[in-house]
Motif scaffolding. Structure first.
Motif, PDB file in Angstrom:
ATOM      1  N   PHE A 215       0.825  -1.211   0.000  1.00 52.00           N
ATOM      2  CA  PHE A 215       0.000   0.000   0.000  1.00 52.00           C
ATOM      3  C   PHE A 215       0.862   1.265   0.000  1.00 52.00           C
ATOM      4  CE2 PHE A 215      -3.472  -2.604   2.290  1.00 52.00           C
ATOM      5  CZ  PHE A 215      -3.987  -3.013   1.080  1.00 52.00           C
ATOM      6  N   GLU A 216       1.975   1.227   0.717  1.00 52.73           N
ATOM      7  CA  GLU A 216       2.862   2.393   0.730  1.00 52.73           C
ATOM      8  C   GLU A 216       3.478   2.620  -0.647  1.00 52.73           C
ATOM      9  OE1 GLU A 216       6.917   3.968   2.985  1.00 52.73           O
ATOM     10  OE2 GLU A 216       5.612   2.493   3.972  1.00 52.73           O
ATOM     11  N   ASN A 217       3.876   1.546  -1.301  1.00 54.94           N
ATOM     12  CA  ASN A 217       4.417   1.678  -2.661  1.00 54.94           C
ATOM     13  C   ASN A 217       3.363   2.228  -3.614  1.00 54.94           C
ATOM     14  OD1 ASN A 217       6.924   0.677  -1.893  1.00 54.94           O
ATOM     15  ND2 ASN A 217       6.377  -1.444  -2.382  1.00 54.94           N
ATOM     16  N   GLN A 218       2.129   1.772  -3.447  1.00 54.26           N
ATOM     17  CA  GLN A 218       1.043   2.303  -4.272  1.00 54.26           C
ATOM     18  C   GLN A 218       0.856   3.795  -4.040  1.00 54.26           C
ATOM     19  OE1 GLN A 218      -2.808   0.351  -4.065  1.00 54.26           O
ATOM     20  NE2 GLN A 218      -2.374  -0.582  -6.044  1.00 54.26           N
ATOM     21  N   GLU A 219       0.919   4.193  -2.775  1.00 58.02           N
ATOM     22  CA  GLU A 219       0.723   5.605  -2.452  1.00 58.02           C
ATOM     23  C   GLU A 219       1.863   6.458  -3.007  1.00 58.02           C
ATOM     24  OE1 GLU A 219      -1.329   8.898  -0.751  1.00 58.02           O
ATOM     25  OE2 GLU A 219      -1.807   6.943  -1.623  1.00 58.02           O
ATOM     26  N   VAL A 220       3.086   5.946  -2.911  1.00 58.45           N
ATOM     27  CA  VAL A 220       4.228   6.659  -3.497  1.00 58.45           C
ATOM     28  C   VAL A 220       4.032   6.827  -5.003  1.00 58.45           C
ATOM     29  CG1 VAL A 220       6.691   6.493  -4.021  1.00 58.45           C
ATOM     30  CG2 VAL A 220       5.865   5.957  -1.724  1.00 58.45           C
ATOM     31  N   GLU A 221       3.598   5.760  -5.657  1.00 62.90           N
ATOM     32  CA  GLU A 221       3.379   5.800  -7.092  1.00 62.90           C
ATOM     33  C   GLU A 221       2.232   6.744  -7.448  1.00 62.90           C
ATOM     34  OE1 GLU A 221       2.766   2.638 -10.803  1.00 62.90           O
ATOM     35  OE2 GLU A 221       2.344   2.027  -8.737  1.00 62.90           O
ATOM     36  N   ARG A 222       1.183   6.723  -6.630  1.00 61.37           N
ATOM     37  CA  ARG A 222       0.027   7.592  -6.908  1.00 61.37           C
ATOM     38  C   ARG A 222       0.400   9.070  -6.790  1.00 61.37           C
ATOM     39  NH1 ARG A 222      -3.655  10.716  -4.582  1.00 61.37           N
ATOM     40  NH2 ARG A 222      -2.621  10.497  -2.564  1.00 61.37           N
ATOM     41  N   ILE A 223       1.080   9.418  -5.696  1.00 59.47           N
ATOM     42  CA  ILE A 223       1.472  10.815  -5.508  1.00 59.47           C
ATOM     43  C   ILE A 223       2.385  11.264  -6.640  1.00 59.47           C
ATOM     44  CG2 ILE A 223       2.753  12.392  -4.017  1.00 59.47           C
ATOM     45  CD1 ILE A 223       1.786  10.750  -1.630  1.00 59.47           C
ATOM     46  N   SER A 224       3.339  10.408  -7.015  1.00 56.37           N
ATOM     47  CA  SER A 224       4.243  10.745  -8.107  1.00 56.37           C
ATOM     48  C   SER A 224       3.480  10.920  -9.420  1.00 56.37           C
ATOM     49  CB  SER A 224       5.306   9.651  -8.250  1.00 56.37           C
ATOM     50  OG  SER A 224       6.154   9.909  -9.349  1.00 56.37           O
ATOM     51  N   THR A 225       2.538  10.030  -9.679  1.00 53.73           N
ATOM     52  CA  THR A 225       1.771  10.103 -10.928  1.00 53.73           C
ATOM     53  C   THR A 225       0.900  11.347 -10.976  1.00 53.73           C
ATOM     54  OG1 THR A 225       1.737   7.687 -11.120  1.00 53.73           O
ATOM     55  CG2 THR A 225       0.061   8.912 -12.344  1.00 53.73           C
ATOM     56  N   VAL A 226       0.223  11.644  -9.872  1.00 53.19           N
ATOM     57  CA  VAL A 226      -0.627  12.841  -9.827  1.00 53.19           C
ATOM     58  C   VAL A 226       0.208  14.095 -10.011  1.00 53.19           C
ATOM     59  CG1 VAL A 226      -2.103  14.249  -8.350  1.00 53.19           C
ATOM     60  CG2 VAL A 226      -2.452  11.788  -8.452  1.00 53.19           C
ATOM     61  N   ARG A 227       1.341  14.164  -9.316  1.00 48.46           N
ATOM     62  CA  ARG A 227       2.226  15.334  -9.447  1.00 48.46           C
ATOM     63  C   ARG A 227       2.706  15.492 -10.886  1.00 48.46           C
ATOM     64  NH1 ARG A 227       8.089  15.203  -6.765  1.00 48.46           N
ATOM     65  NH2 ARG A 227       8.240  13.650  -8.444  1.00 48.46           N
ATOM     66  N   ASN A 228       3.160  14.404 -11.490  1.00 50.01           N
ATOM     67  CA  ASN A 228       3.659  14.469 -12.867  1.00 50.01           C
ATOM     68  C   ASN A 228       2.547  14.794 -13.858  1.00 50.01           C
ATOM     69  OD1 ASN A 228       6.193  13.812 -11.924  1.00 50.01           O
ATOM     70  ND2 ASN A 228       5.994  11.633 -12.371  1.00 50.01           N
ATOM     71  N   THR A 229       1.342  14.283 -13.585  1.00 56.20           N
ATOM     72  CA  THR A 229       0.217  14.566 -14.480  1.00 56.20           C
ATOM     73  C   THR A 229      -0.126  16.048 -14.475  1.00 56.20           C
ATOM     74  OG1 THR A 229      -0.715  12.342 -14.181  1.00 56.20           O
ATOM     75  CG2 THR A 229      -2.217  14.078 -14.942  1.00 56.20           C
ATOM     76  N   VAL A 230      -0.208  16.626 -13.287  1.00 61.15           N
ATOM     77  CA  VAL A 230      -0.505  18.063 -13.191  1.00 61.15           C
ATOM     78  C   VAL A 230       0.628  18.879 -13.807  1.00 61.15           C
ATOM     79  CG1 VAL A 230      -0.950  19.972 -11.601  1.00 61.15           C
ATOM     80  CG2 VAL A 230      -1.965  17.723 -11.162  1.00 61.15           C
ATOM     81  N   TRP A 231       1.855  18.461 -13.556  1.00 65.76           N
ATOM     82  CA  TRP A 231       3.020  19.161 -14.122  1.00 65.76           C
ATOM     83  C   TRP A 231       2.956  19.129 -15.651  1.00 65.76           C
ATOM     84  CZ3 TRP A 231       7.499  20.248 -10.725  1.00 65.76           C
ATOM     85  CH2 TRP A 231       8.500  20.957 -11.378  1.00 65.76           C
ATOM     86  N   THR A 232       2.689  17.950 -16.197  1.00 63.24           N
ATOM     87  CA  THR A 232       2.572  17.805 -17.655  1.00 63.24           C
ATOM     88  C   THR A 232       1.431  18.661 -18.197  1.00 63.24           C
ATOM     89  OG1 THR A 232       3.450  15.554 -17.543  1.00 63.24           O
ATOM     90  CG2 THR A 232       2.218  16.154 -19.530  1.00 63.24           C
ATOM     91  N   HIS A 233       0.330  18.683 -17.477  1.00 62.70           N
ATOM     92  CA  HIS A 233      -0.823  19.492 -17.891  1.00 62.70           C
ATOM     93  C   HIS A 233      -0.445  20.968 -17.986  1.00 62.70           C
ATOM     94  CE1 HIS A 233      -4.931  20.859 -18.265  1.00 62.70           C
ATOM     95  NE2 HIS A 233      -4.829  21.560 -17.157  1.00 62.70           N
ATOM     96  N   LEU A 234       0.280  21.446 -16.990  1.00 63.93           N
ATOM     97  CA  LEU A 234       0.698  22.855 -17.005  1.00 63.93           C
ATOM     98  C   LEU A 234       1.694  23.118 -18.128  1.00 63.93           C
ATOM     99  CD1 LEU A 234       1.089  23.471 -13.163  1.00 63.93           C
ATOM    100  CD2 LEU A 234      -0.801  24.135 -14.645  1.00 63.93           C
ATOM    101  N   ASN A 235       2.581  22.159 -18.382  1.00 64.24           N
ATOM    102  CA  ASN A 235       3.506  22.312 -19.510  1.00 64.24           C
ATOM    103  C   ASN A 235       2.760  22.411 -20.832  1.00 64.24           C
ATOM    104  OD1 ASN A 235       5.743  22.261 -17.855  1.00 64.24           O
ATOM    105  ND2 ASN A 235       6.207  20.106 -18.203  1.00 64.24           N
ATOM    106  N   GLN A 236       1.701  21.636 -20.966  1.00 66.45           N
ATOM    107  CA  GLN A 236       0.890  21.685 -22.187  1.00 66.45           C
ATOM    108  C   GLN A 236       0.223  23.048 -22.345  1.00 66.45           C
ATOM    109  OE1 GLN A 236      -1.683  18.408 -21.389  1.00 66.45           O
ATOM    110  NE2 GLN A 236      -0.272  16.857 -22.184  1.00 66.45           N
ATOM    111  N   LEU A 237      -0.267  23.591 -21.242  1.00 63.61           N
ATOM    112  CA  LEU A 237      -0.892  24.920 -21.306  1.00 63.61           C
ATOM    113  C   LEU A 237       0.156  25.983 -21.644  1.00 63.61           C
ATOM    114  CD1 LEU A 237      -3.279  24.751 -18.210  1.00 63.61           C
ATOM    115  CD2 LEU A 237      -3.793  24.251 -20.602  1.00 63.61           C
TER     116      LEU A 237
END
Length: 333
Positions: A215-237
């Motif tokens: 579960f901790e590994n999942q949470e680490v992966e989730r936080i990383s994915t969400v952060r990168n997704t938002v970052w990528t979204h802002l780069n696209q804008l």
């Protein structure tokens, strides 16, 4: 500083309590809900970009400077073309944002499916642990009661050893023996249940530690994915802003080539009508036109000599004049 981990901080002293595990699951569910909220946010943004793209594309098709000519017309044509390209870039941005939202959705579902097996296994162990614990506690109560019954039967037998007859003593001895056998049987059942409880506890401990790590590994992966997704979204804008500015820069460069004097001369050469203005309109007096009729041709010369004109006239006589005199009139008063 020592790092904190799930497996070290979500224990309970009560063996039947699952509050630590429940807190982890609740946090993971909240994280999954956050992913869904970000998905919805990005999909809504994609819809906005698509709507804006459609309206901007429709605007680029409207007539703008249709009657212009030469360099300004070329600049306005570039202006419309680049407006259309901006619209298309916003449509592309909408598609890209939807793809990012789709990837986040797939990631969320993937984590959900991976958790199902672990959660199902842990739920089964929790039920088994609770059942065996209850069974062990019930067998403990039975065992303790049988031990008290055994002690009571032995005390009764010992007290009646000197006062009771042989038949009564045999009866008490038999009762004490039965109590002893019941106590031993209860002891064996209780001991067996405690052993089973110990086995399921060890199994649960091992699986719980593994689950916490998973579960901790999942949470680490989730936080990383969400952060990168938002970052990528802002780069696209941001990239969209850069793309729009590059397209607008082409319009600005075209406007720099717009030559005002050249456009003026182009229009003159294309539509000129002449270089001489009309003459002034003269004032013509009605009576002046009567006194000064257009000159007439002189009569043919006659070989006969005309009589001489008188040199003077008397008052009241008519004065004759020649045709060639200025202001000639038939009769002068």
């Amino acid at each position: 500083m020592r790092e904190l981990h799930f497996k070290d901080n979500f224990w309970n002293t009560d063996i039947t309590c699952t509050s630590g595990y429940d807190n982890i699951i609740q946090h993971l569910n909240d994280g999954r809900r956050t992913c869904k909220e970000i998905e919805d946010f990005m999909k809504a943004r994609a819809n906005i970009e698509e709507k804006y793209a459609k309206e901007l594309l429709s605007l680029s098709k409207k007539v703008c400077g249709h009657n212009e000519m030469n360099t300004l017309k070329r600049s306005l044509d570039v202006f419309k073309l680049q407006t259309e390209n901006v619209a298309l870039s916003h449509q592309q941005l909408a598609n890209t944002i939807r793809e990012e939202a789709k990837r986040l959705e797939e990631f969320r579902e993937k984590q959900k499916e991976a958790r199902k097996k672990i959660e199902h296994q842990m739920d089964t162990l929790h039920k088994q642990r609770a059942t065996l614990y209850k069974k062990a506690m019930e067998s403990k109560k039975t065992y303790e009661q049988k031990c008290r019954d055994k002690e009571e039967a032995e005390q009764n037998m010992n007290r009646s050893a000197t006062t009771s007859n042989t038949k009564q003593q045999e009866k008490l001895f038999l009762k004490a023996q039965q109590a002893k056998n019941s106590a031993e049987e209860a002891d064996n059942i209780y001991n067996s249940n405690v052993g089973s409880m110990g086995k399921i506890r060890e199994e649960w401990l091992n699986e719980y530690i593994k689950s916490c790590e998973f579960f901790e590994n999942q949470e680490v992966e989730r936080i990383s994915t969400v952060r990168n997704t938002v970052w990528t979204h802002l780069n696209q804008l941001s990239q969209q802003c850069v793309t729009s500015d590059e397209l607008y820069e082409d319009v600005r460069k075209s406007l720099e080539q717009c030559n005002i004097q050249e456009d003026i001369e182009h229009f003159i050469n294309l539509r000129r009508t002449g270089d001489k203005p009309p003459a002034p309109v003269p004032y013509e007096n009605f009576y002046s036109n009567q006194r000064a009729p257009p000159p007439r041709q002189p009569p043919p010369v006659n070989s006969r000599r005309a009589p001489p004109l008188p040199d003077s006239n008397t008052a009241g006589d008519v004065v004759y004049s020649t045709v060639t005199e200025p202001g000639y009139s038939v009769i002068r008063y």
